[in-house]
Design an enzyme around this catalytic site. Structure first.
Site, PDB file in Angstrom:
ATOM      1  N   GLY A 117     -35.467  61.890   0.609  1.00  0.00           N
ATOM      2  CA  GLY A 117     -36.404  61.638   1.693  1.00  0.00           C
ATOM      3  C   GLY A 117     -36.776  60.177   1.835  1.00  0.00           C
ATOM      4  N   ALA A 118     -35.785  59.284   1.730  1.00  0.00           N
ATOM      5  CA  ALA A 118     -36.069  57.854   1.750  1.00  0.00           C
ATOM      6  C   ALA A 118     -35.713  57.189   3.075  1.00  0.00           C
ATOM      7  CB  ALA A 118     -35.325  57.156   0.610  1.00  0.00           C
ATOM      8  N   SER A 161     -37.661  57.315   5.716  1.00  0.00           N
ATOM      9  CA  SER A 161     -38.904  56.939   6.391  1.00  0.00           C
ATOM     10  C   SER A 161     -40.060  57.120   5.415  1.00  0.00           C
ATOM     11  CB  SER A 161     -39.142  57.789   7.651  1.00  0.00           C
ATOM     12  OG  SER A 161     -39.317  59.151   7.292  1.00  0.00           O
ATOM     13  N   GLY A 162     -41.228  56.649   5.832  1.00  0.00           N
ATOM     14  CA  GLY A 162     -42.459  56.953   5.114  1.00  0.00           C
ATOM     15  C   GLY A 162     -42.489  56.503   3.668  1.00  0.00           C
ATOM     16  N   TYR A 175     -48.211  75.447   3.239  1.00  0.00           N
ATOM     17  CA  TYR A 175     -47.863  74.104   2.774  1.00  0.00           C
ATOM     18  C   TYR A 175     -48.490  73.837   1.407  1.00  0.00           C
ATOM     19  CZ  TYR A 175     -47.674  69.023   2.445  1.00  0.00           C
ATOM     20  OH  TYR A 175     -47.468  67.732   2.002  1.00  0.00           O
ATOM     21  N   SER A 220     -49.204  66.881  -3.775  1.00  0.00           N
ATOM     22  CA  SER A 220     -50.307  66.677  -2.838  1.00  0.00           C
ATOM     23  C   SER A 220     -51.568  67.352  -3.363  1.00  0.00           C
ATOM     24  CB  SER A 220     -49.952  67.269  -1.471  1.00  0.00           C
ATOM     25  OG  SER A 220     -51.058  67.202  -0.595  1.00  0.00           O
TER      26      SER A 220
END
Length: 297
Positions: free
Chosen positions: A18-19, A21-22, A177, A148
């Site tokens: 997941g690199a 973006s963000g 989530y 999270s």
């Protein structure tokens, strides 16, 4: 964290999901700037190639980032990516499980699982297990997961229905989530227990409320963007990446494993009651996850 307090990561092989973006992109940027050899694992080749090119321009002598394609919500895709990483590298020094999905509506993965649980937990669970051999060869490797504070919304799930698409409808998007993030924390704790004494640590962190492209749903993305625009406490991706970078770079964390770190630099919080003090439940989650992805328990 000052520059003098950092590990030397020059030429270390770092795999980041997941690199494009963000938070993931900012973690990759920070590590490339420090000389690490970074592998970007991503779904979208065009985006991944563009980010790799951009990061290479500021590499300061580090190897240009490489790209390996994988959709973490598709177990066959995860297996292909792990096989590609196995062919390319003799060792992996750091694995950052950052890719995630916040689904605003229910959906099924290619394997028939609830898509958010597949992407946020089952895919990273499988990828990590398939790469443990390469991580073990590094001598002192670190596994970092983006979790999270939303894991506190996840309750205590029934493992027999883990990743069942019907759970989404019963829970709603927010709780679903949170449940997927709870799995990140439980997985980290059990992974750390299993890796004890093997020279590989595993920790996870909350980046805070960060403005990222976490949702693939267009209407959902619009709602999230509207909310973020009205919220004064939203962090920029580079701020959200700070704790992730610390978990890779801080020499004081050598040997620290199985912990959940808050988004405040230097702080550590106890996770929710559902995520701690129950080693049996953590082991049962591991066994159920292994069953679902087709790994031996």
């Amino acid at each position: 964290m000052s520059q003098t307090a950092e590990r030397d990561v020059r030429d270390l092989r770092v795999v980041i999901t997941g690199a494009t973006s963000g938070i993931g992109e900012e973690i990759a940027r920070g590590l490339v700037q420090r000389g690490a050899a970074v592998t970007i694992v991503a779904r979208n080749k065009a985006k991944a190639d563009a980010v790799a090119t951009e990061l290479a321009a500021g590499a300061a002598g580090a190897p240009a980032p490489e790209v390996v394609l994988a959709d973490l919500g598709d177990l066959a895709s995860v297996r292909r990516a792990a096989a590609e990483l196995d062919r390319r590298h003799d060792r992996i020094d750091v694995l950052v499980n950052n890719a995630g999905l916040a689904a605003m509506s229910p959906s099924r993965s290619a394997d028939g699982f609830e898509l958010m649980m597949a992407t946020n937990h089952l895919g990273p669970f499988l990828l990590t297990n398939l790469l443990l051999g390469k991580l073990g060869k590094a001598g002192s490797a670190r596994i970092v997961g983006t979790a999270s504070e939303a894991h506190r919304l996840g309750g205590r799930p029934q493992l027999r229905t883990l990743a069942d698409p019907l759970d989404y409808g019963a829970l709603g998007g927010q709780a679903a989530y949170g449940r997927s993030k709870l799995m990140n924390v439980l997985f980290t704790a059990e992974l750390a227990r299993r890796l004890d004494g093997l020279g590989v640590t595993a920790n996870c962190f909350c980046p805070g409320l960060v403005a990222t492209g976490l949702t693939r749903d267009v209407q959902g993305a619009q709602r999230v963007a509207t909310f973020l625009a009205r919220t004064p406490f939203v962090r920029r991706p580079e701020q959200g990446a700070r704790m992730g970078l610390r978990l890779v770079l801080d020499p004081a964390l050598d040997g620290v494993s199985g912990q959940f770190f808050t988004s405040t630099p230097g702080a550590r919080l106890l996770p929710s009651v559902a995520a701690r003090n129950d080693a049996r439940y953590q082991r049962e989650l591991w066994d159920r996850s292994a069953e679902l992805v087709g790994l031996p328990t």
